[in-house]
Structures are given as structure tokens and as C-alpha cells.
Write an enzyme that holds these catalytic residues in place. Structure first.
Site, mmCIF file in Angstrom:
data_model
loop_
_atom_site.group_PDB
_atom_site.id
_atom_site.type_symbol
_atom_site.label_atom_id
_atom_site.label_comp_id
_atom_site.label_asym_id
_atom_site.label_seq_id
_atom_site.Cartn_x
_atom_site.Cartn_y
_atom_site.Cartn_z
ATOM 1 N N SER A 223 0.822 -1.210 0.000
ATOM 2 C CA SER A 223 0.000 0.000 0.000
ATOM 3 C C SER A 223 0.854 1.258 0.000
ATOM 4 O O SER A 223 2.004 1.252 0.430
ATOM 5 C CB SER A 223 -0.920 0.031 1.218
ATOM 6 O OG SER A 223 -1.497 -1.216 1.441
HETATM 7 N N1 SAH Z 1 -0.245 -4.602 4.112
HETATM 8 C C1 SAH Z 1 0.316 -5.076 2.888
HETATM 9 C C2 SAH Z 1 -0.585 -4.782 1.730
HETATM 10 C C3 SAH Z 1 -0.981 -6.027 1.078
HETATM 11 S S1 SAH Z 1 -2.206 -5.919 -0.115
HETATM 12 C C4 SAH Z 1 1.706 -4.495 2.681
HETATM 13 O O1 SAH Z 1 2.074 -3.638 3.435
HETATM 14 O O2 SAH Z 1 2.405 -4.939 1.790
HETATM 15 C C5 SAH Z 1 -3.422 -6.971 0.572
HETATM 16 C C6 SAH Z 1 -3.023 -8.367 0.860
HETATM 17 O O3 SAH Z 1 -4.162 -9.005 1.414
HETATM 18 C C7 SAH Z 1 -2.625 -9.203 -0.337
HETATM 19 O O4 SAH Z 1 -1.341 -9.682 -0.153
HETATM 20 C C8 SAH Z 1 -3.641 -10.335 -0.362
HETATM 21 O O5 SAH Z 1 -3.078 -11.574 -0.764
HETATM 22 C C9 SAH Z 1 -4.067 -10.373 1.075
HETATM 23 N N2 SAH Z 1 -5.374 -10.995 1.339
HETATM 24 C C10 SAH Z 1 -6.513 -10.927 0.628
HETATM 25 N N3 SAH Z 1 -7.473 -11.642 1.212
HETATM 26 C C11 SAH Z 1 -6.955 -12.163 2.343
HETATM 27 C C12 SAH Z 1 -7.466 -12.998 3.376
HETATM 28 N N4 SAH Z 1 -8.731 -13.442 3.375
HETATM 29 N N5 SAH Z 1 -6.654 -13.352 4.374
HETATM 30 C C13 SAH Z 1 -5.372 -12.921 4.404
HETATM 31 N N6 SAH Z 1 -4.836 -12.143 3.448
HETATM 32 C C14 SAH Z 1 -5.621 -11.751 2.428
#
Ligand code: SAH
Length: 658
Positions: A62
Site C-alpha cells: 500500500s
Molecule cells: N499490508 C500489505 C498490503 C498487502 S495488499 C503491505 O504492506 O504490503 C493486501 C493483501 O491481502 C494481499 O497480499 C492479499 O493476498 C491479502 N489478502 C486478501 N485476502 C486475504 C485474506 N482473506 N486473508 C489474508 N490475506 C488476504
């Protein structure tokens, strides 16, 4: 070589402090985490840009400012236990670990989770665990948490996450559809209370169910092409999970229908508590927030009129009968309706009379109640006309308590004894209503009802389509009159059985029996301005009788047949773990196509006969054409009749003691 320390300092100054986030602890935490370690090698030079960046598996890290906003809203203290859902690269988790006591970060991609874990270890961060798993369920073993941050968008707030907050805890989650979401802050303000407010419009990747194993082997069905999925898997993929009905956010998902002129809410039985409670919650939301002022139900007009006066703060009509005394009384004399009436009464308190919500009956069975109401109205406003009406309706008097006998008699004699008289009376009342307002409208609706009912009982003995059609035409016309009466911006919620609101052309009713219904007629009349929403269930208990006029019994609903839509939805529940969901066939082409083959669907009215269930209660339907949306409750309970709590500001007897 790129000077990352300098870029980082500039990022913190411009993108975070520069946008109003000034808490020194937060700024220090961002200063402490080398963002370049969290992006792919080739993208390191862009690590401090003011944008999200790819991190593999189609996911993104993000934008720093968004991470900072979420952390600020979560008000993290140094002792806090924090859950992050969607660990991705681990960047946000790393920042959090500098602010909180313990951080648990869940990621559904096992590969991403491992990489994030390795990065955090390399940075010497010891208070943050990264777990591969489905974060929609939270982490029950580590709960409760002081704060939960969700880094992926969701149409609804997963209930498990709310439940895993401490009292006083904060949940930050982007809520909404694909294009844009609201970053929502939900505070658990009590054991059973959550307050929420929105922080900003944002765009996130979706929160998806299931997990993805490291070798790319999928433990869930999310990445297979649609043609390789079973129908239950496809349903599971496209379902929108629903929170428990008592959750204040239950009805938010239905905002997608708020721009319609008519929203019809069905039920696949007349005695299921969840269908009543869900419809009440949706109705409250549409009335309170979206300008719906007409609540029209498959209930008798004169009976509904008694409740309508009460919720619109008008005095009861002298001599009016106690409403809803006719079989099946549980349909309207029940605690859910009582509560809804109280709520509408309360909502109306601060509204001008023309903005108040009203409750109206579309059905025709209480002919004597309508006759009585017409006479009472004319006695007060035009005694001469009352005398004429008495004479006209006198023709029906011998049969009033048992109109079906009138029908049999008329059939035997081969003509409609009273037809001309009731039509003449109806015409007079309609004309009067055009000139006057207020009560005259109600009287005219009653006059129409008597005319419809007279015909209805007369043709009832020919059976089948004709009387059914007449009844549904009457309902559709009544709805039309209500909308017309309410003016061009009037909007209506309709409560009726799936067999009335699901487009008859998509079921055996239309295809085989030549029947139409209010759902079909509404689509023909208002086109895309109508949403038809069916409700279904797999098993549980139901309030129903064995015969017409029989006693209410609590009966077990047999688990749905393997060749039914219900079974497909039940298996979808097993697939995804959501007992409640909304399914919108039109949301996906493959889903729509697969729901376009006829399959059995169950219809339970006020009578339920499990012994002959297949032939008494199942019928062919094409769900995608029948409904615009389908609400699923896997297991349901019988609607209990009676009882309501007294409320402040209304008579003890309201709404059913009147
Ligand atoms: N906070 C992260 C942003 C990741 S984007 C960072 O700083 O890099 C959102 C993430 O949520 C993705 O990697 C996706 O795979 C994950 N995601 C989506 N659905 C999910 C779920 N049900 N449980 C765990 N992770 C999930």
C-alpha cells in the site's frame, strides 16, 4: 547509489507529516522501516514513491500515506495486541511492530507470507508473527485484539473480526465494491455495540476467501477458471457474505438497490423468522437512509391500515376491527412486525406528514374489513353516499363472514350477483378520491378491494390461474396507486412470498400454468427500476399449518433436495463457510449462465406437507431470470407469533392491542 535514508526522510516529511499525520511515534516508526526491503529488487528505486507498488501474486504494497492513515486511526499504544489481515510484503506489519506490543499478520498467499516472515527476521523484528491463512476468520486463538487493520477491501465487515476486538478496540477496514471503498473505523464501544465512521475514499485489492499454497496449488477455488468450478464453488466465489442480522451493518449490502423505485423482498416460506428479521432490517435501512416511504406487504389492506395510522401518529379509527385476526395470524402478528412498526413509528416522529413512512396491505382477503371501512368513511363524510353504499354492499352482506360461499353460490347460478353494485361503488369512491385527499384515498383503495374480492371469490371456483392472476393484478395495481399517490419520487419496499415477487415467466407458474405475478407485472411496468430479491434456506424449522385454517405448528424443514437450487447454495455454504450471503446472478457472466438452467426450487406457503414435499412444494425455476438477487440463510428457525415489548411513547397496546 540511491540514498534510501534520504528518500525515506523525504517520504515521511512530504507524504506523511505533510498530509497532517503528526504523531511523532508514527513518524518515527516509518522512519525506522526500510521500505526498499519490501519491494521486488527491480523496483527498489521506486520504493519511496507516493504510490502502491507490486509485490508479486498480483498484490500490492500500500501507499505509505494510506498505511499511515490506517495506523493513526487505529490509535496504537505500546502495549497493544494488533492483528493485520493481508500482510502482503510485511511492510505495514513492520511499521506496526515499532508501535505495538505484539503484531500478528495473516496472509492468504503462503509464498508472500514466507517472504514477509524472512524480511522481518532479517530486520531483527521479534514481536511480529506472519501467519499463512485466511484472515477473514481473524485469529481466534490470539484474540482479543486492541486493533485490527485490514489491508484488503470487503463488501461487508467480516463478523469474526468485529468479535475479536476488545471492548474499546478499533477495526480499520476498506468497505465497498470494486471501484472505490470507504476506509471505515469501527470501534467496539460495548460487549454488543460497535460504532463506526468513515475516514476517506480509498482503493484496495479484494479480501478473498481461502488460502493459496506455496507451490501454486490452490486450497481454495479462487483461481480456477469458472468452467472448472462446480456451481456451488461458483456461488461461493461470487457470494457477498452477510453479517448476523442483529449486526447494525447487516443491511448495508443492500444499499446497492437503494436507487430503485421498487425493491421487492421475498421469502420461500410464510413462517421463517430469519426472512422476517432480514427484511425488517433492510426495510429500516431503505426507509431511514434512502427515501423509501411505502412499505407494502402481502397483507390485507384494512388490517394494515390500522397499523399504518399508528405508525404515522394518527389516532385510531373509531370502530376499526383489531387487525390480522384471520388465518394465518402469525404472518403479521409476530414480534418482528411489532418491532418494525415501533421503529417506523419512531422514524416518523421527526418527519413531516408527507415524508412519513406508511405500511400498506396489497392483498384482498379481508373484504368485510374493507366494506366496513368504506361505510365508516362515508358515514362521516357523506351520509347520503353512505346509504347508497350500504344498499350496494347489502348484496354481499349474507356472505361477508364467509365470502367463499358467495363464490360457490354465484358459480351455481352462473352470474355475478353483486358485481355491478360493487363496481359502481368503487367508481364513486375513486372519483371522490380524485377530488378530496387524505382519508378518501384509503376509502377508494378499500372500494377497489371489495370489487376485486367480489370477482376473486366468484372465479375462485374455476380454480387456478384466473383467480391467482386477479389477486396479483390487484396487488400490482394497488402498488401502482400507492406510488402514484406518493408522487414522482415515491419509492416502495414490498414484502411478499417468492412465488409473488419472483418473475413468474421464469418458473412453472408462467411457463406451464399461465400465471403471472406482482414481480413480473412490476418489471413490465417499471423495468430496471425494480429489484426482485428472493430468499431461500436449506433446512431448519418453520411455522406452518397442515391444512388451511389449521393450527400453527413448528415443523422441521427437510434438508433440500440434491436437484434443487437450495442444495447448490447449501454446498456453497460448506465451501465458503458463510451461512448467510447475498447472491447477485448478474454480477458475473459465468454465474448468470450457470443459474440459467431450470432446477427445482422450494416453495412453502402457510401450509407445509413434508410427506409429499416434492410434489407439494418443489417446482422448476430459472433463478437468474426469476430474481435480481437471492438471499441465503443456510439454516432457519420458525417464526414465533404474538408478543412484543411495550415501548416508550406509544400505548401499551400498540401495535396489536388496538
Ligand atoms: N499490508 C500489505 C498490503 C498487502 S495488499 C503491505 O504492506 O504490503 C493486501 C493483501 O491481502 C494481499 O497480499 C492479499 O493476498 C491479502 N489478502 C486478501 N485476502 C486475504 C485474506 N482473506 N486473508 C489474508 N490475506 C488476504
Amino acid at each position: 547509489m540511491t540514498d534510501f535514508a534520504q528518500l525515506r526522510e523525504a517520504m515521511v516529511a512530504r507524504q506523511i507529516a505533510g498530509r497532517g499525520i503528526t504523531d511523532p511515534a508514527i513518524l518515527e516508526a516509518f522512519q525506522a522501516v526500510p521500505r526498499e526491503s519490501f519491494v521486488p529488487e527491480g523496483l527498489r528505486e521506486f520504493a519511496y514513491r507516493d504510490s502502491p507498488l507490486p509485490i508479486g501474486e498480483g498484490q500490492t504494497i500500500s501507499q505509505p500515506h494510506i498505511v499511515a492513515s490506517m495506523i493513526e486511526a487505529a490509535e496504537i499504544g505500546p502495549e497493544d495486541r494488533v492483528l493485520e489481515v493481508g500482510a502482503g510484503s510485511g511492510y505495514a506489519a513492520a511499521v506496526l511492530s515499532h508501535l505495538a506490543g505484539d503484531v500478528f499478520a495473516v496472509e492468504r498467499h503462503a509464498g508472500l507470507a514466507r517472504e514477509a516472515r524472512e524480511r522481518l527476521a532479517a530486520l531483527g523484528i521479534g514481536n511480529c508473527a506472519v501467519i499463512a491463512g485466511d484472515g477473514m476468520a481473524g485469529m481466534p486463538d490470539e484474540a482479543p485484539f486492541d486493533a485490527i487493520l485490514v489491508a484488503a477491501r470487503s463488501e461487508t465487515v467480516p463478523d469474526a473480526l468485529r468479535q475479536q476486538l476488545k471492548v474499546g478496540g478499533r477495526l480499520i477496514i476498506p468497505v465497498g465494491g470494486e471501484d472505490v471503498q470507504q476506509l471505515r473505523c469501527i470501534v467496539r464501544s460495548g460487549e454488543h455495540r460497535w460504532d463506526s465512521h468513515d475516514l476517506a475514499a480509498v482503493r484496495f485489492v479484494p479480501l478473498l476467501p481461502g488460502t493459496v499454497a506455496e507451490d501454486g496449488g490452490r486450497t481454495a477455488s479462487n483461481h480456477k477458471p469458472a468452467r472448472d468450478l462446480t456451481l456451488p464453488q461458483l456461488i461461493a466465489r461470487h457470494r457477498v457474505p452477510l453479517p448476523p442480522i442483529e449486526d447494525p451493518a447487516f443491511a448495508d449490502v443492500f444499499d446497492r438497490f437503494a436507487d430503485k423505485r421498487v425493491v421487492m423482498l421475498g421469502e420461500c416460506s410464510h413462517g421463517t423468522r430469519e426472512f422476517y428479521e432480514a427484511r425488517a432490517a433492510i426495510t429500516r435501512r431503505l426507509v431511514e437512509h434512502h427515501g423509501f416511504t411505502i412499505v407494502a406487504a402481502e397483507a390485507d389492506w384494512p388490517d394494515a391500515a390500522v397499523l399504518d395510522r399508528a405508525i404515522r401518529h394518527r389516532p385510531p379509527r373509531h370502530g376499526a376491527e383489531r387487525p390480522f385476526r384471520r388465518f394465518p395470524t402469525w404472518m403479521w402478528r409476530n414480534p418482528v412486525i411489532a418491532q418494525l412498526m415501533h421503529d417506523l413509528h419512531a422514524i416518523n416522529r421527526d418527519r413531516a406528514p408527507d415524508r412519513m413512512a406508511g405500511f400498506f396491505g396489497l392483498d384482498i382477503y379481508n373484504m368485510s374489513g374493507s366494506i366496513e371501512a368504506v361505510l365508516a368513511f362515508l358515514d362521516e363524510t357523506d351520509p347520503a353516499a353512505a346509504a347508497v353504499a350500504r344498499e350496494r354492499y347489502g348484496c354481499l352482506t349474507p356472505w361477508q363472514s364467509d365470502p367463499a360461499t358467495y363464490g360457490r353460490m354465484a358459480l351455481n347460478r352462473g352470474y355475478g350477483e353483486c358485481e355491478d353494485a360493487v363496481i359502481a361503488q368503487c367508481r364513486d369512491l375513486l372519483e371522490a378520491a380524485l377530488e378530496r385527499d387524505g382519508e378518501a384515498f384509503g376509502a377508494a383503495m378499500n372500494g377497489r378491494l371489495v370489487a376485486s374480492a367480489e370477482r376473486y371469490y366468484r372465479i375462485m371456483y374455476y380454480g387456478g390461474a384466473e383467480s391467482w392472476n386477479l389477486r396479483d393484478e390487484h396487488m400490482a395495481d394497488t402498488l401502482g396507486h400507492l406510488l402514484e399517490h406518493g408522487g414522482p419520487s415515491a419509492k416502495a419496499v414490498v414484502w411478499a412470498h417468492n412465488s409473488h415477487i419472483g418473475d413468474a415467466r421464469a418458473t412453472d407458474m408462467g411457463a406451464v400454468r399461465g400465471e403471472h405475478n406482482i414481480g413480473q407485472l412490476a418489471r413490465e411496468r417499471w423495468g430496471d427500476d425494480v429489484a426482485l430479491i428472493g430468499f431461500g434456506t436449506h433446512t431448519g424449522t418453520v411455522s406452518a399449518a397442515t391444512d388451511w385454517d389449521g393450527d400453527r405448528e413448528v415443523k422441521r424443514v427437510i434438508p433440500s433436495r440434491p436437484d434443487s437450487y437450495e442444495r447448490q447454495c447449501h454446498e456453497a455454504t460448506l465451501e465458503c463457510g458463510n451461512e448467510r450471503f447475498l447472491l447477485v446472478p448478474g454480477a458475473d457472466e459465468a454465474l448468470r449462465a450457470r443459474l440459467s438452467h431450470p432446477m427445482l426450487e422450494r416453495f412453502i406457503g402457510v401450509i407445509y406437507r413434508p410427506q409429499t414435499e416434492r410434489w407439494s412444494h418443489y417446482s422448476d425455476a430459472v433463478l437468474s431470470r426469476q430474481f435480481d438477487a437471492y438471499v441465503w440463510f443456510d439454516e432457519t428457525r420458525a417464526l414465533e407469533p404474538g408478543g412484543h415489548e411495550p415501548h416508550e411513547g406509544v400505548a401499551d397496546t400498540f401495535p396489536f392491542g388496538v
